[in-house]
Every structure is written in C-alpha cells, then in structure tokens.
Scaffold this active site. Structure first.
Site, PDB file in Angstrom:
ATOM      1  N   ASP A  78       0.982  -1.063   0.127  1.00 53.48           N
ATOM      2  CA  ASP A  78      -0.127  -0.130  -0.024  1.00 53.48           C
ATOM      3  C   ASP A  78       0.645   1.267  -0.014  1.00 53.48           C
ATOM      4  O   ASP A  78       1.798   1.697   1.131  1.00 53.48           O
ATOM      5  CB  ASP A  78      -1.020   0.005   1.341  1.00 53.48           C
ATOM      6  CG  ASP A  78      -1.959   1.249   1.367  1.00 53.48           C
ATOM      7  OD1 ASP A  78      -1.485   2.446   0.544  1.00 53.48           O
ATOM      8  OD2 ASP A  78      -2.975   1.073   2.145  1.00 53.48           O
ATOM      9  N   TYR A 117      -8.573  16.239  -6.319  1.00 46.56           N
ATOM     10  CA  TYR A 117      -7.861  15.156  -7.369  1.00 46.56           C
ATOM     11  C   TYR A 117      -6.977  16.141  -8.187  1.00 46.56           C
ATOM     12  O   TYR A 117      -5.902  15.886  -8.420  1.00 46.56           O
ATOM     13  CB  TYR A 117      -9.075  14.434  -8.181  1.00 46.56           C
ATOM     14  CG  TYR A 117      -8.281  13.646  -9.207  1.00 46.56           C
ATOM     15  CD1 TYR A 117      -7.843  12.258  -9.054  1.00 46.56           C
ATOM     16  CD2 TYR A 117      -8.232  13.952 -10.390  1.00 46.56           C
ATOM     17  CE1 TYR A 117      -7.229  11.489  -9.894  1.00 46.56           C
ATOM     18  CE2 TYR A 117      -7.885  13.115 -11.598  1.00 46.56           C
ATOM     19  CZ  TYR A 117      -7.278  11.848 -11.179  1.00 46.56           C
ATOM     20  OH  TYR A 117      -6.905  11.066 -12.179  1.00 46.56           O
ATOM     21  N   LYS A 130      -2.714  16.145  -8.912  1.00 48.42           N
ATOM     22  CA  LYS A 130      -2.206  15.992 -10.343  1.00 48.42           C
ATOM     23  C   LYS A 130      -1.408  17.259 -10.521  1.00 48.42           C
ATOM     24  O   LYS A 130      -0.373  17.196 -11.182  1.00 48.42           O
ATOM     25  CB  LYS A 130      -3.312  15.578 -11.540  1.00 48.42           C
ATOM     26  CG  LYS A 130      -4.046  14.298 -10.868  1.00 48.42           C
ATOM     27  CD  LYS A 130      -2.872  13.196 -10.949  1.00 48.42           C
ATOM     28  CE  LYS A 130      -3.572  11.867 -10.941  1.00 48.42           C
ATOM     29  NZ  LYS A 130      -2.606  10.910 -10.945  1.00 48.42           N
ATOM     30  N   ASN A 147       2.491   5.634 -11.037  1.00 45.78           N
ATOM     31  CA  ASN A 147       1.206   5.571 -11.683  1.00 45.78           C
ATOM     32  C   ASN A 147       0.121   5.415 -10.949  1.00 45.78           C
ATOM     33  O   ASN A 147      -1.009   5.672 -11.146  1.00 45.78           O
ATOM     34  CB  ASN A 147       1.374   4.354 -12.979  1.00 45.78           C
ATOM     35  CG  ASN A 147      -0.209   3.980 -13.103  1.00 45.78           C
ATOM     36  OD1 ASN A 147      -0.825   4.663 -14.028  1.00 45.78           O
ATOM     37  ND2 ASN A 147      -0.625   2.857 -12.594  1.00 45.78           N
TER      38      ASN A 147
HETATM   39  N1  LIG Z   1      -8.576   6.436 -15.957  1.00 47.74           N
HETATM   40  C1  LIG Z   1      -8.730   7.596 -16.547  1.00 47.74           C
HETATM   41  O1  LIG Z   1      -9.362   8.376 -17.144  1.00 47.74           O
HETATM   42  C2  LIG Z   1      -7.335   8.518 -15.976  1.00 47.74           C
HETATM   43  C3  LIG Z   1      -7.355   9.866 -16.337  1.00 47.74           C
HETATM   44  C4  LIG Z   1      -5.995  10.569 -16.104  1.00 47.74           C
HETATM   45  C5  LIG Z   1      -5.226  10.181 -15.274  1.00 47.74           C
HETATM   46  N2  LIG Z   1      -5.264   8.846 -14.649  1.00 47.74           N
HETATM   47  C6  LIG Z   1      -4.392   8.254 -13.754  1.00 47.74           C
HETATM   48  O2  LIG Z   1      -3.723   7.187 -14.135  1.00 47.74           O
HETATM   49  C7  LIG Z   1      -3.497   6.525 -13.067  1.00 47.74           C
HETATM   50  C8  LIG Z   1      -3.899   4.982 -13.278  1.00 47.74           C
HETATM   51  O3  LIG Z   1      -5.244   4.894 -13.128  1.00 47.74           O
HETATM   52  P1  LIG Z   1      -6.074   3.908 -13.944  1.00 47.74           P
HETATM   53  O4  LIG Z   1      -7.126   4.642 -14.671  1.00 47.74           O
HETATM   54  O5  LIG Z   1      -5.313   2.702 -14.428  1.00 47.74           O
HETATM   55  O6  LIG Z   1      -6.966   3.514 -12.720  1.00 47.74           O
HETATM   56  P2  LIG Z   1      -7.297   1.920 -12.085  1.00 47.74           P
HETATM   57  O7  LIG Z   1      -7.520   0.914 -12.842  1.00 47.74           O
HETATM   58  O8  LIG Z   1      -8.243   2.109 -10.969  1.00 47.74           O
HETATM   59  O9  LIG Z   1      -5.751   1.439 -11.232  1.00 47.74           O
HETATM   60  C9  LIG Z   1      -5.451   2.315 -10.313  1.00 47.74           C
HETATM   61  C10 LIG Z   1      -4.038   1.455  -9.588  1.00 47.74           C
HETATM   62  O10 LIG Z   1      -3.496   2.281  -8.499  1.00 47.74           O
HETATM   63  C11 LIG Z   1      -3.240   1.207  -7.498  1.00 47.74           C
HETATM   64  N3  LIG Z   1      -3.304   1.894  -6.385  1.00 47.74           N
HETATM   65  C12 LIG Z   1      -4.550   2.650  -5.868  1.00 47.74           C
HETATM   66  N4  LIG Z   1      -4.390   2.889  -4.546  1.00 47.74           N
HETATM   67  C13 LIG Z   1      -3.066   2.276  -4.176  1.00 47.74           C
HETATM   68  C14 LIG Z   1      -2.639   1.885  -2.919  1.00 47.74           C
HETATM   69  N5  LIG Z   1      -3.038   2.810  -1.538  1.00 47.74           N
HETATM   70  N6  LIG Z   1      -1.178   1.512  -2.825  1.00 47.74           N
HETATM   71  C15 LIG Z   1      -0.742   0.742  -3.969  1.00 47.74           C
HETATM   72  N7  LIG Z   1      -1.503   1.218  -5.033  1.00 47.74           N
HETATM   73  C16 LIG Z   1      -2.588   1.535  -5.184  1.00 47.74           C
HETATM   74  C17 LIG Z   1      -4.294   0.183  -7.816  1.00 47.74           C
HETATM   75  O11 LIG Z   1      -3.971  -0.985  -7.317  1.00 47.74           O
HETATM   76  P3  LIG Z   1      -4.413  -1.754  -5.977  1.00 47.74           P
HETATM   77  O12 LIG Z   1      -5.925  -1.457  -5.872  1.00 47.74           O
HETATM   78  O13 LIG Z   1      -4.271  -3.341  -6.125  1.00 47.74           O
HETATM   79  O14 LIG Z   1      -3.671  -1.476  -4.870  1.00 47.74           O
HETATM   80  C18 LIG Z   1      -4.305   0.139  -9.071  1.00 47.74           C
HETATM   81  O15 LIG Z   1      -3.444  -0.825  -9.951  1.00 47.74           O
HETATM   82  C19 LIG Z   1      -4.031   6.966 -11.799  1.00 47.74           C
HETATM   83  O16 LIG Z   1      -2.900   7.609 -11.327  1.00 47.74           O
HETATM   84  C20 LIG Z   1      -5.002   7.868 -12.270  1.00 47.74           C
HETATM   85  O17 LIG Z   1      -5.180   9.071 -11.596  1.00 47.74           O
HETATM   86  C21 LIG Z   1      -6.386   7.860 -14.981  1.00 47.74           C
END
Ligand SMILES: NC(=O)c1ccc[n+]([C@@H]2O[C@H](COP(=O)([O-])OP(=O)(O)OC[C@H]3O[C@@H](n4cnc5c(N)ncnc54)[C@H](OP(=O)(O)O)[C@@H]3O)[C@@H](O)[C@H]2O)c1
Length: 234
Positions: free
Chosen positions: A51, A142, A146, A78
């Site tokens: 975590d 949020y 960022k 990420n």
């Molecule tokens: N999807 C979008 O539209 C979007 C747009 C812009 C930016 N982003 C950014 O892209 C990044 C990846 O997001 P995603 O869209 O791929 O979302 P996602 O599918 O929900 O993946 C999020 C990842 O972060 C990990 N995570 C969350 N809390 C954590 C913690 N406390 N410790 C360790 N790992 C943690 C989760 O792993 P576990 O739950 O297994 O810990 C998961 O692997 C994020 O930073 C997000 O803000 C996403």
C-alpha cells in the site's frame, strides 16, 4: 544483453498494467507495486504487494528492491485514486487518500530511488492527468494532487537534468480503465469517448526510448470526443 529495470506503481489494473506489459514486451525487467496481486504471469515481472500510502512500508520496500535487483532505470509513478464531488462532500479520509496515494507516495518513491536513477541516467515518469492543466469542477482535490505532481516533475527536471535524469509527465484525459467503477460518471461506450491504457503505455515507451540528450517532458492525451455518461452515485 543489458535489460533495463523499471519500478511501476499500480500494476494490478488499467494504465499501470498496460505499461508493465508494454515494457516487459520490450525486454525490460519490471518491478510492480500495488495492493492487489497481479493477475498476469509475465517473465521478468516481480510483484511487491504494497500500500503506497504507508510511508514506512514504502521506504522498506524500496530498500529491498535495491538490495534484490541492484539497479533501477525508470520509476513510473502511476498508482492513483479518484474521489469526485463537491469538495465539502468529500470525507476527510477521501482527501487524505488522494494526497497520500496521488502525490505523497510519488514524492517519497522518487526521493528514495533518485540516486540510483541518476546513476543510471534514467527516467521518472509521472502519470498525472489532464486535470493538472485545467481547473476541474467537482474534482478540486484530485486536480490539486495532479497539478502538484506535474509541478513536482517540472521542478525536479530543472534540479536534476545535468545528471542525465529525464522527468516525464504524462497527462491523460478520460481513459477506459476500472478507475470509473466506483464513480458517478464514466465514458460512453463509443471508442472515441476515451483513450486506451495501451495508448498511454505507448506514450511512456516512446518517452523512455528517446535518445539521451533529448527529453520529452510532457505528453497530453485527449479522447477525440467528450462523451460522459452519468451513473447513480455508488
Ligand atoms: N482512467 C482515467 O481516466 C485517468 C485519467 C487521467 C489520469 N489517470 C491516472 O492514471 C493512473 C492509473 O489509473 P487507472 O485509470 O489505471 O486506474 P485503475 O484501473 O483504478 O488503477 C489504479 C491502480 O492504482 C493502484 N493503487 C491505488 N491505490 C493504491 C495504494 N494505496 N497502494 C498501491 N497501489 C494503489 C491500484 O492497485 P491496488 O488497488 O491493487 O492497490 C491500481 O493498480 C492514476 O494515477 C490515475 O489518476 C487516470
């Protein structure tokens, strides 16, 4: 043959998983960090179930990583969470989690791995968001994390560029991942309503493959169309 090593947070899902797969396919060794185990069995992939909001565990994990793997050529910050809504309706726990996971953990991990990254003339890649660039109604906290991550990357590059370190901020807009599973909005099913995790991974690969001497510092990625659907608040 020399195979570079990347540490990637948030490899259990979405964008992080796609980056891990893309780098392994290009013969990188990948060290993945997330709380959940990873559901793929890739050669050259090692998982640390951590975590990232626990600073003590994060510090001990980076020590173990350096002891066991010896070097790191790229750190991909990420892992991230999203909590959206009127700011006064977010809970104290949600705001704390946003800052801990999206901003504090990348700052700490970067600090802990900075010396080996500089020695390798490596790269820090921060997955920020389009909301780092524009104000975001109902996403103030949020967007603040960022924007902070983007500003951190810009400042770190100025500080460390002479060492050969590259710092890349990738700013995706709506991306089709499980990120939206617990949110009250999501992209429409139209493929042009969201970018894909594979496209973000490709941008990371291109930034990492750039010749030494040229640094890609920012990549902003947007879907062709803005098509969001509202869902009942979970
Ligand atoms: N999807 C979008 O539209 C979007 C747009 C812009 C930016 N982003 C950014 O892209 C990044 C990846 O997001 P995603 O869209 O791929 O979302 P996602 O599918 O929900 O993946 C999020 C990842 O972060 C990990 N995570 C969350 N809390 C954590 C913690 N406390 N410790 C360790 N790992 C943690 C989760 O792993 P576990 O739950 O297994 O810990 C998961 O692997 C994020 O930073 C997000 O803000 C996403």
């Amino acid at each position: 043959m020399f195979n570079p090593t990347a540490v990637i947070t948030g490899t259990s899902s979405g964008i992080g998983r796609a980056i891990a797969e893309a780098l392994v396919a290009r013969k990188w060794s990948v060290i993945g960090i997330s709380r959940q185990p990873v559901q793929f069995d890739l050669e050259r992939y090692t998982h640390y179930p951590v975590d990232v909001s626990d600073s003590g565990v994060l510090t001990e994990t980076t020590r173990q990583i350096m002891q066991q793997h010896g070097r790191v050529d790229a750190l991909i910050n990420n892992a991230g969470v999203g909590h959206f809504g009127p700011h006064e309706e977010l809970s104290v726990e949600q705001i704390t989690e946003l800052v801990s996971v999206n901003l504090l953990a990348p700052l700490l991990l970067t600090k802990l791995l900075l010396r080996p990254l500089k020695e390798a003339r490596g790269a820090v890649v921060n997955i920020a968001s389009f909301s780092a660039w524009e104000s975001s109604s109902h996403g103030a906290a949020y967007a603040a994390t960022k924007a902070g991550l983007k500003h951190f990357g810009d400042s770190l590059f100025e500080e460390a560029r002479r060492s050969g370190l590259r710092v890349v901020t990738i700013s995706p807009d709506i991306t089709r991942t499980p990120f939206y599973e617990d949110l009250s909005f999501a992209p429409e099913d139209d493929p042009e309503a969201a970018i894909t995790p594979g496209c973000v991974a490709q941008a990371v690969v291109e930034a990492l493959q750039q010749r030494q001497g040229t640094a890609i510092t920012h990549v902003v990625m947007r879907p062709q169309r803005v098509l969001l659907k509202k869902r009942p608040r979970p």
